[in-house]
Design a protein around this motif. Structure first.
Motif, PDB file in Angstrom:
ATOM      1  N   THR A   1      26.130  -1.475  10.025  1.00 49.18           N
ATOM      2  CA  THR A   1      26.254  -0.436  10.857  1.00 49.18           C
ATOM      3  C   THR A   1      25.074   0.465  11.091  1.00 49.18           C
TER       4      THR A   1
ATOM      5  N   ASN B   1      26.412   2.365  18.105  1.00 46.85           N
ATOM      6  CA  ASN B   1      27.092   1.975  19.336  1.00 46.85           C
ATOM      7  C   ASN B   1      26.143   0.892  20.148  1.00 46.85           C
ATOM      8  N   GLU B   2      24.870   0.762  19.701  1.00 47.84           N
ATOM      9  CA  GLU B   2      24.104  -0.206  20.381  1.00 47.84           C
ATOM     10  C   GLU B   2      24.190  -1.406  19.520  1.00 47.84           C
ATOM     11  N   TYR B   3      24.320  -2.455  20.019  1.00 44.89           N
ATOM     12  CA  TYR B   3      24.714  -3.674  18.998  1.00 44.89           C
ATOM     13  C   TYR B   3      23.484  -4.597  19.232  1.00 44.89           C
TER      14      TYR B   3
ATOM     15  N   ARG C   1      20.211   0.422  14.741  1.00 41.97           N
ATOM     16  CA  ARG C   1      21.177  -0.144  15.494  1.00 41.97           C
ATOM     17  C   ARG C   1      22.012  -0.910  14.691  1.00 41.97           C
ATOM     18  N   SER C   2      23.376  -1.181  15.246  1.00 44.71           N
ATOM     19  CA  SER C   2      24.139  -2.238  14.382  1.00 44.71           C
ATOM     20  C   SER C   2      23.697  -3.447  14.535  1.00 44.71           C
TER      21      SER C   2
ATOM     22  N   GLU D   1      31.796  -2.491  24.557  1.00 45.19           N
ATOM     23  CA  GLU D   1      30.559  -2.324  23.393  1.00 45.19           C
ATOM     24  C   GLU D   1      29.053  -2.690  24.225  1.00 45.19           C
ATOM     25  N   ASN D   2      28.179  -2.162  23.655  1.00 46.81           N
ATOM     26  CA  ASN D   2      26.901  -2.180  24.514  1.00 46.81           C
ATOM     27  C   ASN D   2      25.980  -3.037  23.540  1.00 46.81           C
TER      28      ASN D   2
END
Length: 467
Positions: free
Chosen positions: A265, A271-273, A315-316, A344-345
């Motif tokens: 994570t 929340n940016e993957y 970022r995740s 999801e972004n």
């Protein structure tokens, strides 16, 4: 004790970001080449589990193995994502021979193409018509094709330096050959194997019947390149020869399988993957070491190498072991579908699905601004002889994630030997070089690190090596 541990983690992370990019990449490559896990993982996946055709017991064993190994890495999350996949079973080993008009026979090596129907239990024997293109079928017409076996004998173009371009120039005869031949009343299809090498190994691969009714579907098989040459030469001498083949494959109803997903994570932008992955399924003739066991273990090692190198991503970062790339792409589509449902972004995705050979660079599906940023990093990769940075395709499993703003890319290893093994019985662990595999894992990790540090969609004036 916990305070000391947290302090050490903080200092390690701080030290990483205080280092220059050159130093961080050197750490990543050193970790992979001296403490890599990819080769040991591939050894188990290839030699203890073996070929992993979607819907098979081996594929499900690979799913459980992947989940267990990712859990050992201490990631923030590990889970399975359900996906329904096709189940096609090859059955007993195929058998084929050429029979001359004088009733002399010569055995040849074939294998059923994935998704093909079986022959009659007693086999199929008929005269043969050789073609190179679908246009040849049209010229011959039903009068010269009906009741015969169509032999597609268009080789991969040896003059093309990109072997993937050569493959792309002839793979339609394998994928759509049966549909096209059936239009003219053919009773079966034999396709020259997709390989630049002349040998005795047939290469399987997916094929389609499109909307063809079940009762009109004809059996389709690949023939080794050596025996394709033999059949072609024999036809020139004896146009009345016949070809016999027998295969016992069966298509069953779809079954439940899974993508395997692990995540670190993000510390700043959770929340940016980012996705890095390969496909866990393979064909059944070999053990799928290059296609795509190599991509699976390299992708797994990206997350491990980030942790071992003291890099805490902003970022995740997710590793995804996709199921059913070979004969359906169900895993890649399912992952993108769920991601869209959850909003999801996904800003970046990297796929390794071109074998475990020496890495040469990457191809990118991205904006001009993102690509300019990539080009500014080329000097960072020069010490590792990584020089290929081009716009182009990325990977089949990550392609459904494409948006107008994200970056998709594919690892591009040296491809000259890839199609010697692709979809054949020679795609085995002993064909993979440990050092080449580990260099690929490090190269992928380095790119993930740089994109995570600097982000996508850079400002217009960003350029140069960043420290």
């Amino acid at each position: 004790m916990n305070r000391i541990l947290y302090l050490l983690i903080f200092l390690l992370s701080f030290n990483t970001y205080a280092q220059s990019d050159e130093e961080v990449l050197r750490t990543i490559y050193t970790q992979s080449l001296t403490n890599g896990k990819s080769y040991a993982w591939l050894d188990y996946l290839s030699n203890q589990i073996g070929g992993r055709l979607s819907g098979s017991l081996q594929a499900e064993r690979a799913v459980q193995w992947g989940k267990e190994e990712l859990e050992k890495l201490g990631l923030d999350k590990v889970w399975l994502q359900e996906v329904m996949v096709p189940k096609w079973v090859r059955g007993a080993k195929e058998y084929a021979y050429i029979e001359s008009s004088k009733k002399q026979t010569t055995n040849v090596n074939i294998c059923a193409l994935g998704g093909s129907v079986a022959t009659n239990p007693l086999g199929l024997k008929a005269k043969v018509v050789e073609v190179h293109t679908f246009e040849d079928l049209e010229k011959l017409g039903e009068a010269q094709i009906k009741g015969k076996i169509v032999f597609y004998n268009r080789p991969m173009q040896p003059e093309l330096i990109s072997t993937f371009s050569s493959y792309g120039g002839c793979v339609n005869q394998r994928y759509s050959g049966a549909v096209e031949a059936a239009k003219y009343g053919a009773v079966g299809v034999i396709v020259r194997s997709m390989s630049l090498r002349l040998d005795d190994l047939p290469h399987t691969g997916s094929m389609t019947y499109g909307n063809l009714p079940v009762e009109k579907r004809i059996p389709s098989a690949a023939i080794s390149t050596n025996h394709a040459e033999l059949l072609s030469a024999s036809l020139k001498l004896d146009k009345d020869l016949e070809f016999y083949f027998k295969q016992s494959c069966t298509q069953y109803d779809d079954v439940l399988s899974h993508n395997v997903i692990g995540e670190i994570t993000g510390s700043e932008f959770p929340n940016e993957y980012f996705v890095v992955g390969g496909h866990l399924d393979s064909w059944d003739l070999g053990d799928g070491a290059h296609d795509d066991g190599a991509g699976v273990v390299q992708s797994m090692d990206v997350l491990r190498l980030l942790k071992e190198s003291g890099i805490k991503p902003k970022r995740s970062i997710r590793v995804v072991l996709f199921m059913n790339e070979e004969n359906g792409l169900r895993g890649g589509r399912k992952y993108a579908e769920v991601a869209k449902q959850k909003g999801e972004n996904h800003v970046f995705a990297l796929e390794s699905d071109a074998g475990g050979f020496t890495p040469r660079g990457f191809s990118f599906d991205c904006s001009d601004a993102d690509f300019e940023q990539v080009l500014s990093w080329k000097p960072l990769f020069k010490p590792y002889l990584i020089h290929y940075f081009e716009k182009g395709g990325s990977g089949a499993d990550i392609s459904p994630l494409k948006t107008d703003n994200n970056v998709l890319c594919g690892l591009r290893p040296d491809s000259q030997r890839y199609f010697d093994h692709h979809h054949a019985a020679s795609d085995t662990f002993d064909a993979v070089n440990k050092r080449e595999l580990e260099l690929g894992a490090a190269t992928m990790t380095a790119l993930v690190y740089l994109f995570d540090k600097y982000g996508t969609n850079p400002l217009p004036n960003q350029s140069g090596i960043k420290n």
